[in-house]
Design an enzyme around this catalytic site. Structure first.
Site, PDB file in Angstrom:
ATOM      1  N   ASP B 234       7.736  36.683  -6.774  1.00 42.20           N
ATOM      2  CA  ASP B 234       8.123  36.063  -8.049  1.00 42.20           C
ATOM      3  C   ASP B 234       7.648  36.898  -9.234  1.00 42.20           C
ATOM      4  O   ASP B 234       6.511  37.365  -9.235  1.00 42.20           O
ATOM      5  CB  ASP B 234       7.449  34.687  -8.205  1.00 42.20           C
ATOM      6  CG  ASP B 234       7.761  33.720  -7.083  1.00 42.20           C
ATOM      7  OD1 ASP B 234       7.712  32.503  -7.341  1.00 42.20           O
ATOM      8  OD2 ASP B 234       8.012  34.173  -5.953  1.00 42.20           O
ATOM      9  N   HIS B 236       8.938  35.736 -12.560  1.00 42.80           N
ATOM     10  CA  HIS B 236       8.938  34.645 -13.538  1.00 42.80           C
ATOM     11  C   HIS B 236       8.887  35.093 -14.990  1.00 42.80           C
ATOM     12  O   HIS B 236       8.031  34.659 -15.760  1.00 42.80           O
ATOM     13  CB  HIS B 236       7.778  33.691 -13.247  1.00 42.80           C
ATOM     14  CG  HIS B 236       8.124  32.664 -12.216  1.00 42.80           C
ATOM     15  ND1 HIS B 236       9.174  31.799 -12.358  1.00 42.80           N
ATOM     16  CD2 HIS B 236       7.545  32.365 -11.027  1.00 42.80           C
ATOM     17  CE1 HIS B 236       9.258  31.022 -11.282  1.00 42.80           C
ATOM     18  NE2 HIS B 236       8.285  31.340 -10.468  1.00 42.80           N
ATOM     19  N   ASP B 263      13.011  34.174  -7.927  1.00 44.03           N
ATOM     20  CA  ASP B 263      12.255  33.689  -9.092  1.00 44.03           C
ATOM     21  C   ASP B 263      12.021  34.798 -10.110  1.00 44.03           C
ATOM     22  O   ASP B 263      10.879  35.117 -10.482  1.00 44.03           O
ATOM     23  CB  ASP B 263      10.939  33.025  -8.659  1.00 44.03           C
ATOM     24  CG  ASP B 263      11.157  31.628  -8.113  1.00 44.03           C
ATOM     25  OD1 ASP B 263      10.183  30.882  -7.950  1.00 44.03           O
ATOM     26  OD2 ASP B 263      12.330  31.254  -7.856  1.00 44.03           O
ATOM     27  N   ASP B 266      12.388  32.030 -15.619  1.00 41.62           N
ATOM     28  CA  ASP B 266      11.692  30.760 -15.868  1.00 41.62           C
ATOM     29  C   ASP B 266      10.196  30.962 -16.013  1.00 41.62           C
ATOM     30  O   ASP B 266       9.609  31.878 -15.434  1.00 41.62           O
ATOM     31  CB  ASP B 266      11.951  29.722 -14.760  1.00 41.62           C
ATOM     32  CG  ASP B 266      13.298  29.038 -14.887  1.00 41.62           C
ATOM     33  OD1 ASP B 266      13.780  28.514 -13.864  1.00 41.62           O
ATOM     34  OD2 ASP B 266      13.859  29.031 -15.992  1.00 41.62           O
ATOM     35  N   ARG B 267       9.568  30.064 -16.725  1.00 39.85           N
ATOM     36  CA  ARG B 267       8.145  30.059 -17.038  1.00 39.85           C
ATOM     37  C   ARG B 267       7.794  31.125 -18.075  1.00 39.85           C
ATOM     38  O   ARG B 267       7.525  30.811 -19.220  1.00 39.85           O
ATOM     39  CB  ARG B 267       7.266  30.269 -15.801  1.00 39.85           C
ATOM     40  CG  ARG B 267       7.474  29.277 -14.717  1.00 39.85           C
ATOM     41  CD  ARG B 267       6.803  27.934 -15.050  1.00 39.85           C
ATOM     42  NE  ARG B 267       7.067  26.929 -14.039  1.00 39.85           N
ATOM     43  CZ  ARG B 267       6.618  26.986 -12.796  1.00 39.85           C
ATOM     44  NH1 ARG B 267       5.860  27.974 -12.414  1.00 39.85           N
ATOM     45  NH2 ARG B 267       6.930  26.026 -11.942  1.00 39.85           N
ATOM     46  N   ASN B 295      14.319  29.668  -5.735  1.00 32.60           N
ATOM     47  CA  ASN B 295      14.664  28.307  -6.172  1.00 32.60           C
ATOM     48  C   ASN B 295      14.804  28.224  -7.692  1.00 32.60           C
ATOM     49  O   ASN B 295      15.381  27.275  -8.220  1.00 32.60           O
ATOM     50  CB  ASN B 295      13.656  27.272  -5.656  1.00 32.60           C
ATOM     51  CG  ASN B 295      12.281  27.454  -6.239  1.00 32.60           C
ATOM     52  OD1 ASN B 295      11.689  28.527  -6.151  1.00 32.60           O
ATOM     53  ND2 ASN B 295      11.733  26.416  -6.834  1.00 32.60           N
ATOM     54  N   HIS B 419       7.285  32.402  -3.549  1.00 29.06           N
ATOM     55  CA  HIS B 419       7.364  30.968  -3.883  1.00 29.06           C
ATOM     56  C   HIS B 419       6.047  30.296  -4.245  1.00 29.06           C
ATOM     57  O   HIS B 419       6.046  29.277  -4.911  1.00 29.06           O
ATOM     58  CB  HIS B 419       8.008  30.240  -2.698  1.00 29.06           C
ATOM     59  CG  HIS B 419       8.556  28.882  -2.970  1.00 29.06           C
ATOM     60  ND1 HIS B 419       9.178  28.530  -4.144  1.00 29.06           N
ATOM     61  CD2 HIS B 419       8.587  27.770  -2.189  1.00 29.06           C
ATOM     62  CE1 HIS B 419       9.571  27.270  -4.063  1.00 29.06           C
ATOM     63  NE2 HIS B 419       9.225  26.776  -2.902  1.00 29.06           N
TER      64      HIS B 419
END
Lengths: 317, 488
Positions: B234, B236, B263, B266-267, B295, B419
């Site tokens: 990830d 992110h 991923d 996002d964030r 996801n 994840h």
């Protein structure tokens, strides 16, 4: 190392910075309430503008509220009218009004905070018809910084002069013989440890039975905790108390050495996992998309409720 | 089969007595929070006397406590079949339906309670709360339906006709297509927090959309003898940490292959920069840069965790819709050297899943809340053998035996997944057969963790490399999620 390059906007310092945490918490509370986490029709009277917090913060606000409500409810039991609550650094707390709306308020509810905060709170209450009606007979005092009603007292003061405050409490009808709950919701941690210890001790000496309930951060020294402190520091917020009582064990100790009979502590991760009913957890989980389980475990593990009992103040949670 | 399906049995006085005793024992277990034992005892009571609605209703309550909402509903139904005025049973059913998110059914059940017990104020208030929730959901569904009418290409318009203003000071995409100097200028431009012109963004997006759409659902990666591949987890939206990885590990190239395991967005609030960078390199070196869907390459997550907001802020809603289509095309996994499966989440709720079955999944959609595609993107390993429902509420948790069986059945050596944030950037679990790799250091500016990536050489040897977070401009995580940080 500070994660952020220098930011240009004004950040309050010192006591102002501490006072700003009340606004932060009130906004968080309104966010959670608006999304359906818990019910509180009164908090919006104290928040200028609705802002939505991220899901993890809403869950944290919910859990904090549930933990404090749980212990407070156990303290009040079936007979709240024979008890007292003293809320230290109460800020925009709505607990008195929530209890009164259910007929479960204690005989007297005292709130203490800086005059800058209490004068704004008094104004907000007076502006709000419903809250004013709930006050019943009351008077404004201290040049607008205080409200005195029959069962509710909003007082201006500095917790660092606690003995002066206890004298004021007594002059307003505080009864040392009644079981009393002292509530410090993210307050003691902003004081120097000697000042905080003095309050805990004086509270124990003041009453014959009661509870002291604290909610605050712990575990400053792990990776997450040190990041947490750094981030607060970049907003000029320090937690002087966190290194004095950084663990659940030391949180319990702080009360025992100050003259309380029994002491307990639990972090919010444990409260969420173990004390919130499964159906309630399911309800709360469905209020928002939530994909931060690990982060939640870390964050909630860095907050605790700790409480001490004197005399027959409380049956254990 | 509910007892009430059978004709009422002859129940002797002795049976009735035994049933009551079992019920008392069950109630004691319940009070002591021993819900499984309570269920056993209520079942015993029912076996002696199946005509008492309270036994079913109480057992329903115990099922609710153990989150077996389906069973609770069946018991509630049994109770009201015997006595249609048994109010408690409607309550139990309503609570179970609420927990399952079946708001419309819960409304029906609360209406039943109010009908039978019109003076019950609590039921009235629960009914009105449910009806409010139902209205809210129907409203959301109604407004989202309208937005689906236009396709992303329709929404963004004719890219070739878009004009780049003379005042634009960023890199220009060569008319012949993407090249390395362009990508290098792009990185510098993005680093100074400037925007690539939307015309070029769309060109990159459309090129990558086409590439990904022609990829299979599981991509087979072969590492040439002179190369290695770097597997990242990830990221992110942590663009400055991505740049740092390039500075210590080199830019992607035919010899320096990369795989990002989901991923990307996002964030972190530089998600657009991250995904644009990954897509630019994918277009530049399609056989050396690989992606797995995470996801967070989904609509629900992007709405809640900031990517949609960031797109709208920096470009437009139409651009987000196009990203959403492209995310649907990202492969669900990659298979390295025929032996190492790399997917974002993990394994499955079923024992007999084969690679063949996975390759046949229709991935061009949102993952939904159950099924193989959902599990690939959402599941997590657990230390204990067997399986358990995921704490995330989606996907499952799978034990070392599940990993072992899956690998054996499919003749694989290892799964690498991501994840989950890890303090050291990676973990090796299930006896080394399940690796977690995570490449977002100091995740969300708060966890204080290291990031890591894995070097894999043609001999399938793994080497882990860790790195710390680097500073970034003062735009905090979740800036575009429509929410402000705050404390709890």
């Amino acid at each position: 190392m500070n994660r952020f390059l220098k930011s240009q906007s004004y950040q309050p310092l010192g006591d102002d910075a501490v006072r700003s945490t009340n606004d932060d918490a009130a906004v968080s509370r309104l966010s959670a309430v608006t999304l359906g986490y818990m019910a509180d029709p009164y908090i919006k009277a104290f928040v200028r503008r609705l802002q939505r917090r991220p899901p993890i913060i809403n869950r944290g606000t919910y859990t904090r509220s549930a933990a404090i409500d749980c212990i407070t409810a156990q303290f009040l039991g079936d007979d709240p009218s024979s008890k007292q609550i003293v809320s230290l650094g109460a800020g925009s707390d709505t607990r008195h009004f929530l209890l009164k709306s259910r007929g479960a308020q204690p005989k007297r509810y005292f709130e203490i905070d800086f005059p800058e905060i209490t004068s704004r709170k008094a104004q907000a209450i007076k502006k709000n018809k419903e809250l004013t009606a709930m006050l019943g007979d009351h008077s404004i005092a201290g040049g607008g910084t205080e409200l005195h009603a029959q069962d509710y007292f909003l007082l201006a003061g500095d917790l660092r002069q606690f003995d002066a405050l206890t004298q004021r409490l007594e002059s307003l009808g505080f009864d040392k013989s009644l079981p009393t709950l002292f509530l410090s919701e993210c307050v003691l941690i902003y004081l120097s440890p000697p000042d905080a210890d003095s309050i805990v001790k004086q509270a124990a000496n003041l009453v014959s039975s009661g509870v002291f309930l604290t909610y605050e951060q712990i575990l400053p020294d792990d990776a997450f905790g040190s990041m947490m402190l750094q981030n607060l520091k970049s907003r000029n917020i320090e937690l002087p108390g966190i290194h004095a009582y950084p663990t659940l064990e030391s949180q319990r100790e702080r009360y025992l050495k100050a003259g309380w009979d029994q002491a307990f502590a639990m972090d919010l991760n444990e409260f969420w996992e173990g004390k919130v009913e499964e159906s309630e957890k399911a309800r709360v989980s469905k209020l928002e998309i939530f994909d931060e389980v690990e982060e939640w475990r870390l964050l909630s593990g860095h907050y605790c409720v700790s409480w001490a009992v004197k005399g027959n103040g409380l049956s254990v949670v | 089969m509910a007892a009430a399906d059978v004709l009422p049995l002859e129940v002797t006085e002795d049976d009735k007595k035994k049933a009551e005793e079992a019920k008392e024992a069950a109630n004691k277990h319940f009070a002591a929070k021993q819900f499984d034992d309570a269920i056993t005892k209520y079942t015993e009571a029912i076996s002696y006397n199946p005509n008492v609605p309270a036994y079913y209703s109480n057992r329903a309550f115990a099922y609710i406590k153990t989150e077996l909402y389906g069973a609770a509903i069946r018991d509630a139904d049994s109770a009201v079949k015997i006595d249609p005025k048994f109010v408690k049973a409607y309550y139990r059913k309503a609570v179970a339906n609420m927990a399952l998110g079946r708001v419309r059914d819960a409304v029906k059940d609360f209406r039943s309670v109010v009908k039978v017990a019109p003076n019950d104020a609590d039921a009235r208030s629960k009914l009105s709360a449910c009806e409010k929730e139902l209205k809210r959901r129907e409203f959301e569904k109604a407004i989202s339906f309208d937005e689906k009418k236009k396709s992303p290409e329709e929404l963004i318009g004719d890219v070739d006709a878009m004009v780049v203003e003379a005042t634009y000071d960023g890199p220009h995409l060569p008319p012949t297509g993407i090249d390395l100097p362009f990508v290098q200028s792009l990185l510098e431009h993005l680093k100074s927090q400037k925007r690539l012109h939307k015309k070029y963004v769309y060109k990159i997006m459309l090129a990558v959309k086409s590439l990904l759409e022609s990829d299979p659902t599981i991509v087979d990666i072969h590492i040439p003898s002179t190369s290695r591949i770097t597997v990242c987890g990830d990221i992110h939206g942590q663009f400055y940490d991505l740049l740092h990885v390039f500075s210590v590990n080199g830019l992607p190239s035919p010899d320096n292959m990369y795989l990002w395991n989901g991923d990307f967005v996002d964030r972190g609030s530089f998600s657009v920069e991250c995904v644009l960078t990954l897509f630019a390199f994918k277009w530049l070196y399609p056989k050396a840069v690989f992606l797995s869907r995470g996801n967070h390459e989904t609509d629900d997550m992007n709405r809640a965790y900031g990517f949609e907001g960031e797109c709208k802020h920096k470009y437009s809603e139409g651009m987000f819709k196009l990203f959403s289509e492209i995310f649907n095309a990202v492969p669900l996994g990659n298979l390295i050297q025929e032996k190492i499966l790399v997917v974002h989440g993990g394994l499955f709720s079923r024992d007999d899943v084969t690679m063949d079955e996975i390759r046949k999944i229709d991935r061009f959609k949102q993952p939904g809340s159950e099924g193989l595609m959902c599990e690939l993107l959402w599941s997590d390993p657990q230390p204990e053998p067997g399986r358990a429902p995921s704490k995330r509420g989606v996907g499952i948790q799978f034990g070392p035996d599940v990993t072992e069986n899956f690998l054996k059945r499919n003749d694989l050596d290892l799964i690498i997944r991501s994840h989950e944030v890890k303090q050291e950037g990676y973990t090796s679990d299930h006896g080394g057969k399940c690796i977690t790799i995570f490449s977002a250091p100091n995740y969300c500016d708060s966890v204080g963790n290291k990031g890591a990536y894995i070097h894999i050489t043609p001999d399938r040897k793994l080497k882990f490399n860790q790195f710390d977070a680097v500073p970034h401009p003062p735009i905090r995580a979740m800036q575009y999620a429509g929410m402000l940080g705050g404390m709890m």
